[in-house]
Design an enzyme around this catalytic site. Structure first.
Site, PDB file in Angstrom:
ATOM      1  N   SER A  63       0.840  -1.209   0.000  1.00 21.51           N
ATOM      2  CA  SER A  63       0.000   0.000   0.000  1.00 21.51           C
ATOM      3  C   SER A  63       0.864   1.242   0.000  1.00 21.51           C
ATOM      4  O   SER A  63       1.955   1.258   0.574  1.00 21.51           O
ATOM      5  CB  SER A  63      -0.876  -0.033   1.256  1.00 21.51           C
ATOM      6  OG  SER A  63      -1.446   1.229   1.492  1.00 21.51           O
ATOM      7  N   TYR A  95      -2.195  -1.703  10.827  1.00 19.69           N
ATOM      8  CA  TYR A  95      -2.437  -2.179   9.455  1.00 19.69           C
ATOM      9  C   TYR A  95      -1.252  -1.814   8.557  1.00 19.69           C
ATOM     10  O   TYR A  95      -0.708  -2.660   7.848  1.00 19.69           O
ATOM     11  CB  TYR A  95      -3.728  -1.559   8.904  1.00 19.69           C
ATOM     12  CG  TYR A  95      -3.808  -1.603   7.404  1.00 19.69           C
ATOM     13  CD1 TYR A  95      -4.151  -2.780   6.749  1.00 19.69           C
ATOM     14  CD2 TYR A  95      -3.496  -0.478   6.632  1.00 19.69           C
ATOM     15  CE1 TYR A  95      -4.185  -2.821   5.361  1.00 19.69           C
ATOM     16  CE2 TYR A  95      -3.535  -0.521   5.252  1.00 19.69           C
ATOM     17  CZ  TYR A  95      -3.881  -1.688   4.625  1.00 19.69           C
ATOM     18  OH  TYR A  95      -3.900  -1.733   3.259  1.00 19.69           O
ATOM     19  N   LYS A 153       1.916  -4.108   6.453  1.00 18.99           N
ATOM     20  CA  LYS A 153       2.366  -4.013   5.054  1.00 18.99           C
ATOM     21  C   LYS A 153       3.883  -3.803   5.003  1.00 18.99           C
ATOM     22  O   LYS A 153       4.588  -4.410   4.189  1.00 18.99           O
ATOM     23  CB  LYS A 153       1.643  -2.879   4.325  1.00 18.99           C
ATOM     24  CG  LYS A 153       0.142  -3.106   4.161  1.00 18.99           C
ATOM     25  CD  LYS A 153      -0.155  -4.361   3.355  1.00 18.99           C
ATOM     26  CE  LYS A 153      -1.627  -4.692   3.261  1.00 18.99           C
ATOM     27  NZ  LYS A 153      -1.877  -6.057   2.737  1.00 18.99           N
TER      28      LYS A 153
HETATM   29  N1  UFG Z   1     -12.513  10.990   3.329  1.00 17.13           N
HETATM   30  C1  UFG Z   1     -13.487  11.904   3.693  1.00 17.13           C
HETATM   31  N2  UFG Z   1     -14.647  11.418   4.207  1.00 17.13           N
HETATM   32  C2  UFG Z   1     -14.892  10.088   4.365  1.00 17.13           C
HETATM   33  C3  UFG Z   1     -13.890   9.158   3.972  1.00 17.13           C
HETATM   34  C4  UFG Z   1     -12.715   9.665   3.462  1.00 17.13           C
HETATM   35  O1  UFG Z   1     -13.307  13.110   3.580  1.00 17.13           O
HETATM   36  O2  UFG Z   1     -15.974   9.729   4.853  1.00 17.13           O
HETATM   37  C5  UFG Z   1     -11.260  11.506   2.752  1.00 17.13           C
HETATM   38  C6  UFG Z   1     -10.044  11.151   3.594  1.00 17.13           C
HETATM   39  O3  UFG Z   1      -9.819  12.123   4.589  1.00 17.13           O
HETATM   40  C7  UFG Z   1      -8.957  11.109   2.539  1.00 17.13           C
HETATM   41  C8  UFG Z   1      -9.675  10.657   1.273  1.00 17.13           C
HETATM   42  O4  UFG Z   1     -11.059  10.885   1.521  1.00 17.13           O
HETATM   43  O5  UFG Z   1      -8.474  12.391   2.319  1.00 17.13           O
HETATM   44  C9  UFG Z   1      -9.471   9.193   0.975  1.00 17.13           C
HETATM   45  O6  UFG Z   1      -9.787   8.444   2.138  1.00 17.13           O
HETATM   46  P1  UFG Z   1      -9.936   6.858   2.107  1.00 17.13           P
HETATM   47  O7  UFG Z   1     -10.269   6.411   3.493  1.00 17.13           O
HETATM   48  O8  UFG Z   1     -10.839   6.453   1.003  1.00 17.13           O
HETATM   49  O9  UFG Z   1      -8.493   6.401   1.681  1.00 17.13           O
HETATM   50  P2  UFG Z   1      -7.086   6.607   2.408  1.00 17.13           P
HETATM   51  O10 UFG Z   1      -6.242   7.389   1.492  1.00 17.13           O
HETATM   52  O11 UFG Z   1      -7.211   7.046   3.800  1.00 17.13           O
HETATM   53  O12 UFG Z   1      -6.741   5.073   2.489  1.00 17.13           O
HETATM   54  C10 UFG Z   1      -5.663   4.485   1.906  1.00 17.13           C
HETATM   55  C11 UFG Z   1      -6.068   3.049   1.520  1.00 17.13           C
HETATM   56  C12 UFG Z   1      -6.312   2.242   2.750  1.00 17.13           C
HETATM   57  C13 UFG Z   1      -5.176   2.382   3.698  1.00 17.13           C
HETATM   58  C14 UFG Z   1      -4.952   3.819   4.046  1.00 17.13           C
HETATM   59  C15 UFG Z   1      -3.842   3.963   5.032  1.00 17.13           C
HETATM   60  O13 UFG Z   1      -7.229   3.050   0.722  1.00 17.13           O
HETATM   61  O14 UFG Z   1      -6.459   0.869   2.396  1.00 17.13           O
HETATM   62  O15 UFG Z   1      -4.656   4.539   2.868  1.00 17.13           O
HETATM   63  O16 UFG Z   1      -3.658   5.280   5.401  1.00 17.13           O
HETATM   64  F1  UFG Z   1      -5.430   1.715   4.826  1.00 17.13           F
END
Ligand code: UFG
Length: 341
Positions: A127, A152, A156
């Site tokens: 990831s 998590y 990785k």
């Molecule tokens: N976000 C929102 N509202 C929500 C959900 C997400 O504003 O309800 C924003 C988050 O703050 C972030 C973006 O949308 O800026 C993406 O968020 P996600 O949770 O979809 O994805 P992440 O980038 O946080 O997640 C990624 C991978 C995960 C991993 C994670 C670790 O998809 O599998 O990075 O940090 F675990």
């Protein structure tokens, strides 16, 4: 020529099931092992609709070595793609041992089986979380790995180290870690897609569920980040593009001399997109207005992360071909399919 059988652990899950399609389309014979702890047998029905036949599937835990050895023998497995893992960041902090045991235990078990059976090729789901909050963008594979902020993420990072060390000691093993950026979308047939259990953590499933009326409102986690519109930036990649990267990775490994090979590749589009930009793209792709509000930051979120995917293009011959709009259209079509009476 007989087809090469590839074990897909977690093959009923989101990325796993799409990779099963990509493998089958490329002429491989995918064999699934999945314990259905975070997936549903309906994915197998979806695969049958897309491919026109039943993909062999073992409803078992891939931490079970005896079972794995049996499957390798019975199915004449020649390589493996290891998706099976727990992936909820918050849950990983509350249940560290469960995460370490499941994510690292299954990886070690699978490696032991590869060594014992002489099967050389393995692709590991890593990831972009390994880059944490990067100092410079886009991130290349040389960008330093940061100390993990979640259990998590640590599974990785440790997983990658286990693979590097194991490959270095083997005359047979050829292993790649693929560092995924943010997968979105679904198969365009809407027969398979993401099936989040409970309230989605990830942005796109939360958006599609909100637009479908399952959730009241999306909260945008912070608009005071140092980005052009104040919201976080990510690299959203269509899950079918991501799936196809595994096929390219496997073909790359098969063309290499035997043994002592380990490498890592970023799998992203190279495009950074903010949360607000993604919401606008979703509204335009789906024709729906999204009910959202700005809320506080979510702890642990990096400001901006997007890939330099040059290495994958140059060495694997792979590049993302689908647009974010296609991903959002497919995600919406999938959500509609799920809501059909
Ligand atoms: N976000 C929102 N509202 C929500 C959900 C997400 O504003 O309800 C924003 C988050 O703050 C972030 C973006 O949308 O800026 C993406 O968020 P996600 O949770 O979809 O994805 P992440 O980038 O946080 O997640 C990624 C991978 C995960 C991993 C994670 C670790 O998809 O599998 O990075 O940090 F675990």
């Amino acid at each position: 020529m007989s087809q090469v059988s590839i074990l897909v652990t977690g093959g009923a899950g989101f990325i796993g099931s799409h990779t099963v399609v990509a493998l089958a389309e490329a002429g491989f014979r995918p064999v699934i092992i999945d314990d259905f702890s975070n997936s549903k047998p309906s994915a197998l029905e979806g695969l049958r609709q897309i491919l026109g036949y039943d993909v062999p599937c073992y409803a078992r835990d891939c931490n079970d070595k005896t079972t794995l050895l049996e499957i390798f023998r019975q199915e004449n497995i020649r390589g493996a793609i290891h998706f099976a893992a727990f992936k909820a960041v918050g849950e990983s902090m509350a249940q560290p041992l469960r995460y370490y045991h499941n994510n690292l235990g299954s990886l070690i078990t699978l490696l032991e089986v590869l060594v014992e059976t002489g099967v050389p090729d393995l692709i590991f789901s890593s990831s972009c979380t390994v880059y944490g909050e990067p100092d410079s963008l886009p991130v290349t594979e040389q960008t330093p790995v940061q100390p993990a902020v979640s259990v998590y993420g640590n599974t990785k990072q440790i997983g990658e180290e286990i693979l590097r060390d194991t490959a270095a000691a083997s005359d047979a093993l050829r292993i790649l870690s693929l560092r995924y950026f943010n997968p979105v979308g679904a198969h365009p047939s809407a027969q398979i897609g993401e099936l989040p259990l409970g309230i989605p953590n990830n942005l796109v499933p939360f958006i599609t569920q909100t637009a479908a009326g399952l959730r009241e409102q999306l909260t945008v986690f912070g608009n005071d980040y140092p980005t052009p519109d104040g919201t976080c930036i990510r690299d959203y990649i269509h899950v079918m593009d991501l799936a196809e990267a595994h096929v390219s990775a496997l073909q790359h490994l098969q063309a290499r001399p035997a043994g002592r090979h380990y490498d890592v590749f970023n799998v992203g589009t190279g495009q950074g997109v903010s949360v607000l930009e993604l919401i606008r793209d979703f509204e335009s792709a789906s024709g729906q207005r999204l009910n959202y509000k700005i809320g506080p930051r979510r702890s642990g979120d990096a400001t901006a992360v997007y890939a330099d995917a040059t290495k994958a293009r140059e060495q694997l011959g792979w590049t993302a071909r689908r647009t974010l709009r296609e991903g959002l259209e497919d995600a919406w079509r999938w959500e509609m399919h799920l809501r059909q009476p």
